[in-house]
Design an enzyme around this catalytic site. Structure first.
Site, PDB file in Angstrom:
ATOM      1  N   CYS A   1       0.361  -1.306  -0.129  1.00  0.00           N
ATOM      2  CA  CYS A   1       0.425   0.162   0.008  1.00  0.00           C
ATOM      3  C   CYS A   1       0.985   1.028   0.270  1.00  0.00           C
ATOM      4  CB  CYS A   1      -0.762  -0.115   1.103  1.00  0.00           C
ATOM      5  SG  CYS A   1      -0.016   0.052   2.376  1.00  0.00           S
ATOM      6  N   ASN A   2       2.071   1.248   0.263  1.00  0.00           N
ATOM      7  CA  ASN A   2       2.476   2.686   0.389  1.00  0.00           C
ATOM      8  C   ASN A   2       3.990   2.907  -0.609  1.00  0.00           C
ATOM      9  OD1 ASN A   2       1.894   3.449   2.490  1.00  0.00           O
ATOM     10  ND2 ASN A   2       3.231   2.604   4.421  1.00  0.00           N
TER      11      ASN A   2
ATOM     12  N   GLY B   1     -15.098   6.817  13.557  1.00  0.00           N
ATOM     13  CA  GLY B   1     -14.537   7.687  13.015  1.00  0.00           C
ATOM     14  C   GLY B   1     -13.028   6.626  12.316  1.00  0.00           C
TER      15      GLY B   1
ATOM     16  N   GLN C   1       7.139  -8.806   3.915  1.00  0.00           N
ATOM     17  CA  GLN C   1       6.098  -8.401   2.079  1.00  0.00           C
ATOM     18  C   GLN C   1       7.782  -8.773   1.140  1.00  0.00           C
ATOM     19  OE1 GLN C   1       4.846  -4.224   3.161  1.00  0.00           O
ATOM     20  NE2 GLN C   1       2.963  -5.422   3.191  1.00  0.00           N
TER      21      GLN C   1
ATOM     22  N   SER D   1       9.864   3.176   6.467  1.00  0.00           N
ATOM     23  CA  SER D   1       8.253   2.330   6.386  1.00  0.00           C
ATOM     24  C   SER D   1       7.676   4.454   7.112  1.00  0.00           C
ATOM     25  CB  SER D   1       7.679   1.496   7.140  1.00  0.00           C
ATOM     26  OG  SER D   1       8.794   0.701   6.549  1.00  0.00           O
TER      27      SER D   1
ATOM     28  N   MET E   1      -9.638   7.594  14.285  1.00  0.00           N
ATOM     29  CA  MET E   1      -9.008   6.774  14.977  1.00  0.00           C
ATOM     30  C   MET E   1      -9.708   5.931  15.913  1.00  0.00           C
ATOM     31  SD  MET E   1      -6.652   7.395  16.668  1.00  0.00           S
ATOM     32  CE  MET E   1      -6.550   8.463  16.141  1.00  0.00           C
TER      33      MET E   1
ATOM     34  N   GLY F   1     -17.986   4.870  18.448  1.00  0.00           N
ATOM     35  CA  GLY F   1     -17.692   6.433  17.111  1.00  0.00           C
ATOM     36  C   GLY F   1     -17.268   5.359  16.257  1.00  0.00           C
TER      37      GLY F   1
END
Length: 437
Positions: free
Chosen positions: A49-50, A190, A119, A108, A192, A188
């Site tokens: 993903c990075n 969201g 990976q 990273s 976080m 919640g």
């Protein structure tokens, strides 16, 4: 031959660009085939993903770099204009240093994270199983595995939480030990709340999401294999909770001391770990006075994270030194390979001269017994080995490509090694003909 790296990462490209060029694991074999068809048949493709990176071997690193970029762009259907600014191209020691830093967790998004080494290993495994890999790539990646493991073992780089959500998980383990029988409630849905739920969900027995946004709650519950409940039912859920994470956007407290008093009556003194990640705070600070409650707010966790980050800086410096040592060893090996064709030709030349002289002197040696003739053969062979030892070591030790090329060219000319190679090839051809007859 040269090592070539072409890639982009979170350092150079925003998420939307990384998504467009990224290659899922299932697509990697086809992508490697595409690279091979474009002349890059000894390569490893690392895509997370990075980052998306190709490591390859080529005689002309500039031309190979161009082919890799064009291949990736065509394969993913993106314009070169969209990715050129984000791309980096590195060769030889610089490319090796980059991979070693990646494997060690130094490159990273969160320095020291351990997932990247797995990976890297997976990317190499796919490449070696699908198309096979040559000696340069093999030596490079095994060096990357070794330095990744050594950095984690010798420096403690991966130790200590460096994100708020992971800090919360670490603290909960200190309180409860094994989290497998524990139950978690999240107020919640969201970002976080999601990060905390994702960090915890494989560690705890169950996760319950309480939110006013039922649609977002269902999506998060699906990610963590948990359940979503109505916001008004949140206090009832706390009766069995061991961990509470609250990160709503409410302007008011969502858990008061009076609320908790009613909950605690049904808990019979069981401890609860409460993490308040909201700004403004979701949880009444007064509950920290209760004996069975362990309350941490966002500032508490930030303090832990900053302390761990400071501790990691010392580990980073040590890790960089280890990486540099590994790069030096690998690059010395790569440089020595450039001398191999010349050294092989030189040894072949000396051996042919030795054999020719023994044949010429055969009549004079005919009076010797078998042991004596074997001794003559051994002595002359050892003389050749000793004569060639110093030039072999000196040529391999040259650390500049131009100097090595110049010395290799001088040796090839002085000893007519190119003629020797032609003669050796003629001998092999004649031997093959004789065998065919």
């Amino acid at each position: 031959m040269h090592l070539v790296l072409v890639g982009l990462s979170h350092h150079t490209a925003p998420l939307e660009v990384r998504e467009r060029i990224g290659i899922s694991r299932s697509m990697v074999p086809a992508a490697l085939d595409r690279l091979a068809n474009d002349g890059c048949d000894d390569a490893v493709l690392l895509s997370t993903c990075n980052r998306t990176e190709v490591y390859a071997v080529a005689a002309d690193p500039v031309a190979m770099g161009e082919r890799i970029v064009s291949c990736l762009a065509d394969y993913r259907g993106v314009s070169r204009d969209d990715i050129d600014a984000a791309l980096y191209v590195r060769t030889d020691a610089d490319a090796a240093r980059h991979l070693f830093r990646v494997s060690a967790g130094l490159d990273s998004l969160v320095v020291g994270e351990p997932e990247i080494l797995g990976q890297v290993k997976d990317a190499y495994k796919v490449a070696s199983e699908e198309r096979g890999t040559g000696s340069v790539i093999n030596r490079l990646f095994h060096g990357a595995f070794a330095i990744g493991k050594r950095v984690r073992t010798d420096t403690g780089l991966a130790e200590g939480a460096v994100s708020l959500s992971y800090a919360a998980l670490t603290l909960s383990r200190k309180i409860f030990g094994d989290l497998k029988p524990r139950h978690m409630v999240v107020f919640g849905a969201g970002e976080m709340s999601r990060l905390c739920a994702l960090h915890f969900h494989q560690q705890v027995a169950s996760t319950t999401i309480a939110t006013r946004r039922h649609d977002r709650g269902e999506a998060l519950a699906a990610e963590v294999h948990g359940r979503v409940i109505a916001w008004d039912a949140r206090l009832e859920a706390l009766a069995d909770a061991d961990v509470l994470v609250s990160a709503t956007g409410s302007p008011d407290l969502v858990l008061t001391d009076a609320d908790l008093a009613r909950v605690l009556a049904a808990r019979r003194g069981r401890p609860m770990f409460v993490v308040d990640l909201a700004v403004p705070r979701d949880v009444d600070p007064a509950i920290a006075e209760r004996e069975e409650i362990f309350l941490y707010n966002i500032d508490d966790l930030r303090g832990i994270v900053q302390e761990n980050l400071a501790r990691r800086q010392d580990a980073v410096a040590k890790a960089e030194r280890l990486v540099n040592d590994e790069v030096s060893a690998w690059y010395a090996w790569l440089r020595s390979r450039a001398a191999i064709p010349t050294l092989v030709a030189l040894r072949t030349r000396f051996e042919r001269v030795r054999q020719a002289e023994i044949e010429r002197l055969a009549p004079r040696l005919s009076g010797l017994g078998p042991d004596a003739r074997a001794r003559v053969d051994e002595i002359t062979r050892l003389m050749i080995e000793k004569l060639l030892l110093t030039p072999t070591e000196q040529l391999k030790a040259i650390d500049d490509h131009d100097t090595m090329d110049a010395c290799s060219s001088a040796l090839r000319r002085l000893f007519a090694l190119d003629d020797e190679a032609a003669a050796a090839e003629a001998d092999r051809t004649e031997a093959a003909r004789e065998k065919a007859r």
